[in-house]
Design a protein around this motif. Structure first.
Motif, PDB file in Angstrom:
ATOM      1  N   MET A 101      43.188  -7.253  82.132  1.00 42.11           N
ATOM      2  CA  MET A 101      43.879  -7.720  80.934  1.00 42.11           C
ATOM      3  C   MET A 101      43.368  -9.118  80.561  1.00 42.11           C
ATOM      4  N   PRO A 102      43.070  -9.386  79.279  1.00 39.95           N
ATOM      5  CA  PRO A 102      42.602 -10.713  78.873  1.00 39.95           C
ATOM      6  C   PRO A 102      43.633 -11.774  79.210  1.00 39.95           C
ATOM      7  N   GLU A 103      43.168 -12.978  79.496  1.00 41.20           N
ATOM      8  CA  GLU A 103      44.081 -14.067  79.833  1.00 41.20           C
ATOM      9  C   GLU A 103      44.943 -14.421  78.635  1.00 41.20           C
ATOM     10  N   ARG A 104      46.222 -14.608  78.877  1.00 39.44           N
ATOM     11  CA  ARG A 104      47.166 -14.998  77.834  1.00 39.44           C
ATOM     12  C   ARG A 104      47.531 -16.465  78.009  1.00 39.44           C
ATOM     13  N   PRO A 105      48.054 -17.114  76.967  1.00 42.16           N
ATOM     14  CA  PRO A 105      48.324 -18.555  77.055  1.00 42.16           C
ATOM     15  C   PRO A 105      49.270 -18.946  78.185  1.00 42.16           C
ATOM     16  N   TRP A 106      50.138 -18.029  78.608  1.00 41.96           N
ATOM     17  CA  TRP A 106      51.138 -18.341  79.620  1.00 41.96           C
ATOM     18  C   TRP A 106      50.711 -17.976  81.045  1.00 41.96           C
ATOM     19  N   ASP A 107      49.574 -17.349  81.204  1.00 47.21           N
ATOM     20  CA  ASP A 107      49.195 -16.824  82.518  1.00 47.21           C
ATOM     21  C   ASP A 107      49.185 -17.891  83.604  1.00 47.21           C
ATOM     22  N   SER A 108      48.708 -19.077  83.292  1.00 49.80           N
ATOM     23  CA  SER A 108      48.601 -20.117  84.316  1.00 49.80           C
ATOM     24  C   SER A 108      49.959 -20.630  84.775  1.00 49.80           C
ATOM     25  N   LEU A 109      51.012 -20.316  84.034  1.00 47.56           N
ATOM     26  CA  LEU A 109      52.352 -20.769  84.404  1.00 47.56           C
ATOM     27  C   LEU A 109      53.038 -19.828  85.382  1.00 47.56           C
ATOM     28  N   LEU A 110      52.526 -18.610  85.527  1.00 49.06           N
ATOM     29  CA  LEU A 110      53.234 -17.573  86.265  1.00 49.06           C
ATOM     30  C   LEU A 110      52.928 -17.612  87.756  1.00 49.06           C
ATOM     31  N   SER A 111      53.967 -17.450  88.555  1.00 45.68           N
ATOM     32  CA  SER A 111      53.788 -17.258  89.991  1.00 45.68           C
ATOM     33  C   SER A 111      53.470 -15.787  90.254  1.00 45.68           C
ATOM     34  N   ASP A 112      53.073 -15.482  91.477  1.00 43.17           N
ATOM     35  CA  ASP A 112      52.823 -14.083  91.831  1.00 43.17           C
ATOM     36  C   ASP A 112      54.084 -13.250  91.645  1.00 43.17           C
ATOM     37  N   ARG A 113      55.237 -13.809  91.981  1.00 40.09           N
ATOM     38  CA  ARG A 113      56.499 -13.088  91.802  1.00 40.09           C
ATOM     39  C   ARG A 113      56.772 -12.813  90.324  1.00 40.09           C
ATOM     40  N   ASP A 114      56.510 -13.804  89.483  1.00 33.16           N
ATOM     41  CA  ASP A 114      56.704 -13.609  88.042  1.00 33.16           C
ATOM     42  C   ASP A 114      55.861 -12.437  87.542  1.00 33.16           C
ATOM     43  N   ARG A 115      54.620 -12.401  87.968  1.00 31.49           N
ATOM     44  CA  ARG A 115      53.725 -11.334  87.532  1.00 31.49           C
ATOM     45  C   ARG A 115      54.238  -9.969  87.997  1.00 31.49           C
ATOM     46  N   GLU A 116      54.750  -9.919  89.222  1.00 27.98           N
ATOM     47  CA  GLU A 116      55.282  -8.669  89.746  1.00 27.98           C
ATOM     48  C   GLU A 116      56.486  -8.201  88.927  1.00 27.98           C
ATOM     49  N   VAL A 117      57.362  -9.131  88.572  1.00 24.11           N
ATOM     50  CA  VAL A 117      58.547  -8.783  87.783  1.00 24.11           C
ATOM     51  C   VAL A 117      58.151  -8.264  86.413  1.00 24.11           C
ATOM     52  N   ILE A 118      57.231  -8.957  85.765  1.00 29.45           N
ATOM     53  CA  ILE A 118      56.796  -8.552  84.429  1.00 29.45           C
ATOM     54  C   ILE A 118      56.202  -7.149  84.451  1.00 29.45           C
ATOM     55  N   GLU A 119      55.368  -6.887  85.456  1.00 28.33           N
ATOM     56  CA  GLU A 119      54.745  -5.575  85.543  1.00 28.33           C
ATOM     57  C   GLU A 119      55.750  -4.494  85.948  1.00 28.33           C
ATOM     58  N   ALA A 120      56.591  -4.792  86.944  1.00 27.24           N
ATOM     59  CA  ALA A 120      57.552  -3.798  87.426  1.00 27.24           C
ATOM     60  C   ALA A 120      58.566  -3.425  86.358  1.00 27.24           C
ATOM     61  N   ALA A 121      58.981  -4.406  85.548  1.00 23.83           N
ATOM     62  CA  ALA A 121      59.969  -4.151  84.500  1.00 23.83           C
ATOM     63  C   ALA A 121      59.341  -3.616  83.219  1.00 23.83           C
ATOM     64  N   GLY A 122      58.013  -3.593  83.154  1.00 28.43           N
ATOM     65  CA  GLY A 122      57.339  -3.013  82.007  1.00 28.43           C
ATOM     66  C   GLY A 122      57.235  -3.907  80.789  1.00 28.43           C
ATOM     67  N   TYR A 123      57.478  -5.214  80.971  1.00 28.08           N
ATOM     68  CA  TYR A 123      57.378  -6.109  79.814  1.00 28.08           C
ATOM     69  C   TYR A 123      55.957  -6.150  79.261  1.00 28.08           C
ATOM     70  N   ASP A 124      54.975  -6.004  80.141  1.00 27.39           N
ATOM     71  CA  ASP A 124      53.590  -6.096  79.701  1.00 27.39           C
ATOM     72  C   ASP A 124      53.184  -4.925  78.821  1.00 27.39           C
ATOM     73  N   GLU A 125      53.856  -3.796  78.961  1.00 33.05           N
ATOM     74  CA  GLU A 125      53.511  -2.612  78.177  1.00 33.05           C
ATOM     75  C   GLU A 125      54.425  -2.398  76.982  1.00 33.05           C
ATOM     76  N   ALA A 126      55.719  -2.694  77.156  1.00 32.21           N
ATOM     77  CA  ALA A 126      56.689  -2.285  76.135  1.00 32.21           C
ATOM     78  C   ALA A 126      57.576  -3.403  75.605  1.00 32.21           C
ATOM     79  N   GLY A 127      57.489  -4.609  76.163  1.00 33.91           N
ATOM     80  CA  GLY A 127      58.365  -5.669  75.705  1.00 33.91           C
ATOM     81  C   GLY A 127      59.785  -5.476  76.192  1.00 33.91           C
ATOM     82  N   ALA A 128      60.753  -5.918  75.392  1.00 35.21           N
ATOM     83  CA  ALA A 128      62.155  -5.855  75.785  1.00 35.21           C
ATOM     84  C   ALA A 128      62.594  -4.413  76.015  1.00 35.21           C
TER      85      ALA A 128
END
Length: 219
Positions: free
Chosen positions: A1-28
């Motif tokens: 996935m291309p780098e987004r403006p917020w990527d450098s702010l995210l911890s590994d846990r944040d990334r896991e939550v975003i992916e597990a909850a599907g925010y990266d694919e579907a949003g809210a």
């Protein structure tokens, strides 16, 4: 996935939550926050002389006006100006907002929209006192009369007036799209974190090139 403006702010846990909850694919999870409808309008939020200032480092710009953003705003204008021109060429309607602080008169040259984005004769300008372009204005009525179903929101500030407008637009039932290079803020952390929040919860935040494709019907 291309780098987004917020990527450098995210911890590994944040990334896991975003992916597990599907925010990266579907949003809210409770409403659709991806894509563009059939009748978009571009809303240019508060790109005014007093908030833009001279093309100097922001630390110098604030010496002239504490709300000026200097080079931060001017770098965003390099994306904003051609994007607005593109939208006009597509025949998509454009509207503008101005914040008129109590200390200023509406005719004060400082509260006017910058020359590079001067509204055309058929482009309305909505004056406001507060952060959201919807609060205390007739913007909803204007959008309903124009049969608009999508707002493409650009301008400033990412964490302030623009974000408040995006949240209200979503709550009023409009689809919302934010071209990420066409918004700006005086604090980079606020800018990046607000883009993340809007992307997860309220809007389809995309690179400007992708928004162009969406509006041109290419994707």
């Amino acid at each position: 996935m291309p780098e987004r403006p917020w990527d450098s702010l995210l911890s590994d846990r944040d990334r896991e939550v975003i992916e597990a909850a599907g925010y990266d694919e579907a949003g809210a999870s409770n409403w659709d926050t991806r894509g563009v409808g059939d009748r978009p309008m571009l809303l240019v939020v508060d790109v005014q002389r007093v908030t833009v200032g001279a093309d100097v480092p922001i630390t110098e710009a604030v010496e002239e006006s504490r709300i000026a953003m200097g080079e931060v705003a001017h770098r965003a204008l390099e994306h904003l100006v051609p994007f607005v021109e593109f939208v006009r060429e597509q025949g998509i309607p454009v509207a503008h907002t101005r914040v008129v602080p109590p200390a200023y008169d509406p005719d004060d040259p400082e509260v006017q929209i910058v020359d590079a984005l001067a509204p055309l004769d058929d482009e309305p300008v909505v004056d406001k006192r507060y952060a959201s372009a919807f609060f205390g204005t007739d913007l909803v009525s204007r959008l309903v009369r124009a049969d608009v179903d999508t707002l493409v929101v650009v301008g400033d500030t990412t964490s302030g007036c623009l974000r408040a407008t995006v949240v209200d637009a979503q709550q009023f039932g409009f689809k919302v799209v934010v071209p990420e290079e066409c918004v700006f803020d005086r604090v980079d952390l606020s800018h990046r974190a607000s883009l993340l929040d809007m992307w997860m919860k309220y809007a389809d935040v995309r690179p400007t090139s992708e928004v162009r494709e969406l509006l041109a019907g290419e994707s």
